[in-house]
Design a protein around this motif. Sequence first.
Motif, PDB file in Angstrom:
ATOM      1  N   LYS A   7       0.845  -1.191   0.000  1.00 41.55           N
ATOM      2  CA  LYS A   7       0.000   0.000   0.000  1.00 41.55           C
ATOM      3  C   LYS A   7       0.884   1.246   0.000  1.00 41.55           C
ATOM      4  CE  LYS A   7      -1.935  -1.466   3.663  1.00 41.55           C
ATOM      5  NZ  LYS A   7      -2.657  -1.471   4.940  1.00 41.55           N
ATOM      6  N   PHE A  46       0.495   4.135   1.479  1.00 37.03           N
ATOM      7  CA  PHE A  46       0.010   5.104   2.455  1.00 37.03           C
ATOM      8  C   PHE A  46       1.167   5.738   3.224  1.00 37.03           C
ATOM      9  CE2 PHE A  46      -3.999   2.407   2.514  1.00 37.03           C
ATOM     10  CZ  PHE A  46      -4.704   3.312   1.742  1.00 37.03           C
ATOM     11  N   LYS A  47       1.069   7.028   3.382  1.00 37.69           N
ATOM     12  CA  LYS A  47       2.088   7.743   4.163  1.00 37.69           C
ATOM     13  C   LYS A  47       1.726   7.667   5.656  1.00 37.69           C
ATOM     14  CE  LYS A  47       5.743  10.462   4.087  1.00 37.69           C
ATOM     15  NZ  LYS A  47       7.024   9.943   3.584  1.00 37.69           N
ATOM     16  N   GLU A  69      -1.207   6.077   8.426  1.00 39.09           N
ATOM     17  CA  GLU A  69      -2.379   5.225   8.682  1.00 39.09           C
ATOM     18  C   GLU A  69      -2.742   5.346  10.155  1.00 39.09           C
ATOM     19  OE1 GLU A  69      -1.749   1.133   6.753  1.00 39.09           O
ATOM     20  OE2 GLU A  69       0.171   2.164   6.550  1.00 39.09           O
ATOM     21  N   GLN A 112      -5.272   3.658  12.903  1.00 43.08           N
ATOM     22  CA  GLN A 112      -6.155   2.497  13.044  1.00 43.08           C
ATOM     23  C   GLN A 112      -6.785   2.461  14.431  1.00 43.08           C
ATOM     24  OE1 GLN A 112      -3.329  -0.604  12.276  1.00 43.08           O
ATOM     25  NE2 GLN A 112      -3.253  -0.203  10.069  1.00 43.08           N
ATOM     26  N   ASN A 169     -10.203   6.066  12.092  1.00 47.13           N
ATOM     27  CA  ASN A 169      -9.516   5.264  11.078  1.00 47.13           C
ATOM     28  C   ASN A 169      -9.328   6.153   9.868  1.00 47.13           C
ATOM     29  OD1 ASN A 169      -9.511   2.448  12.247  1.00 47.13           O
ATOM     30  ND2 ASN A 169     -11.669   3.030  12.452  1.00 47.13           N
ATOM     31  N   ASP A 178      -6.561   6.928   6.373  1.00 47.68           N
ATOM     32  CA  ASP A 178      -5.352   6.668   5.598  1.00 47.68           C
ATOM     33  C   ASP A 178      -5.054   7.885   4.746  1.00 47.68           C
ATOM     34  OD1 ASP A 178      -5.290   4.065   6.549  1.00 47.68           O
ATOM     35  OD2 ASP A 178      -6.681   3.399   4.981  1.00 47.68           O
ATOM     36  N   LYS A 185      -2.691   9.041   1.571  1.00 49.09           N
ATOM     37  CA  LYS A 185      -1.780   8.553   0.522  1.00 49.09           C
ATOM     38  C   LYS A 185      -0.573   9.467   0.420  1.00 49.09           C
ATOM     39  CE  LYS A 185      -5.354   6.810  -2.500  1.00 49.09           C
ATOM     40  NZ  LYS A 185      -6.312   7.851  -2.835  1.00 49.09           N
TER      41      LYS A 185
END
Lengths: 252, 263
Positions: free
Chosen positions: A2, A4-5, A7, A9, A25, A27, A29
Amino acid sequence: MKNFKIEMQGVKKSFGSKDVLRNVNLDVKKGESLVIIGGSGTGKSVTIKTILGLIKPDAGKILVDGQDVTNLGGNDRDEYLKKFGMLFQGGALFDSMTIWENVAFGLTQGQKMSKKEAYPIAIEKLEAVGLKESIAQHYPAELSGGMQKRVSLARAIARNPEIIFFDEPTTGLDPIMADVINDLIRKCVSELGATAVSITHDMASVRKIADSVAMIYEGEIIWHGPIEKLDNSGNEYVDQFINGRAEGPVKF
Amino acid sequence: MFLIDPILNVCERLGRRLLMLFSIVGRLVMFAFHALRDVLVPPYYPKLIGQQFINIGYYSLTVVGLTALFSGMVLALQSYTGFARFNAESAIANVVVLSITRELAPVLAGLMVAGRIGASIAAEIGTMRVTEQIDAMTTLSVNPFQYLIAPRVLAGTLMLPVLVFIADIIGVFGGFIVGVYVLDFNPYTYIQQTWDFVQAMDVISGLVKAAVFGFIVTLMGCYCGYNSGRGAQGVGAATTNAVVSASILILIFNYILTQVFFS
């Protein structure tokens, strides 16, 4: 893999009996400009501050570049923070220091660069936000609100960060200055190739700087999508917010 | 039943207060350890430490000097009124030098510095907290404990003994002025009596007290400022708390240290 820079959670945080983040939550990019919208007191600032480690979350995980950074401390944290720049809501300039010392603070004090080396970088960054070298020796209190914001922006980009946070960048500015700041944000982010996360409730600003938008309500991300879909989100909370209606599901 | 409920209420309130007290003391002790560790661990900021030495030491000199001078003078005058009844005027020099070095110079200097320095540290750091300057510092990879707190605590702990040593001399000199020019003592005898009576331990105990008080004042200033509430009201409350808590802690620790040194 992935791309993603950042994340987040299941991030939770409460202050006393008040749950500020219930379950975030999110994400982000790499290279995108995300804007988080939401009313006052819904947890926007706290979200950003948990990513920076200024506030420790009670539960959940935060990954930056795939690395778990939720409980970083000491030198690891200082090293980690070099990836970041942040424009604070009120500017948060150090009032005991001159303009150029403010801009160069992360270099001279954070990275122990000599003043001689740091000065030209500070001037270059000041020019990047449209300010002249002549103000370098002034103190923050001598500048207008708009200029202070620009200096603060110059400080945020001084270390060529990979991720920049903007906390209500246009609050308290006149519409023209707000647009100037929006343009500067766009320019700085694209020149640095940085990932940007902004929080704001200024819709003009959102449309100008966002690639994607997330809306936070009562400590949860209730909608997240590209800017093109903002007007047709199909989410009545988002509709109420972007159209500024008092009537709707969001209660104040 | 109607008797038990109010008693339970009082117990609950007492318990909550007690828990709050423990949590504050716990946080304060952690803060103190954190500050002490960051005094020792690099990076150091010599320029900032120097600034604090001047701010806390040099600029407090006038206030502390005047306090010591008049305390020494009034001490000589008062003890003369008392001792003359028993023909014990010769003890005045001893009383002045002992009271000044052991108690008055460190305690009064501590309280004056609490008002001057403790308040200004709390207001400055509190304002920085409220305007997010401390957060900004952290995001720029600078540890606020090392940059803001360590220099102040170090300067306070090292400079207060210097101030108190000067206050000792000025205080004794104040007693001397009144003794010689108001009460007509022989200057040579007065100095001789002072010198004969004072012991190294009197002065040293005062200087140790001063170091502890300097630590307390700067620590409380930093702690209250760092944990300041929001807005102007928050900073105002932080400043008040810094001065009041430092003053009370000075008086408590003064008793404890006196007990340790002289019992």
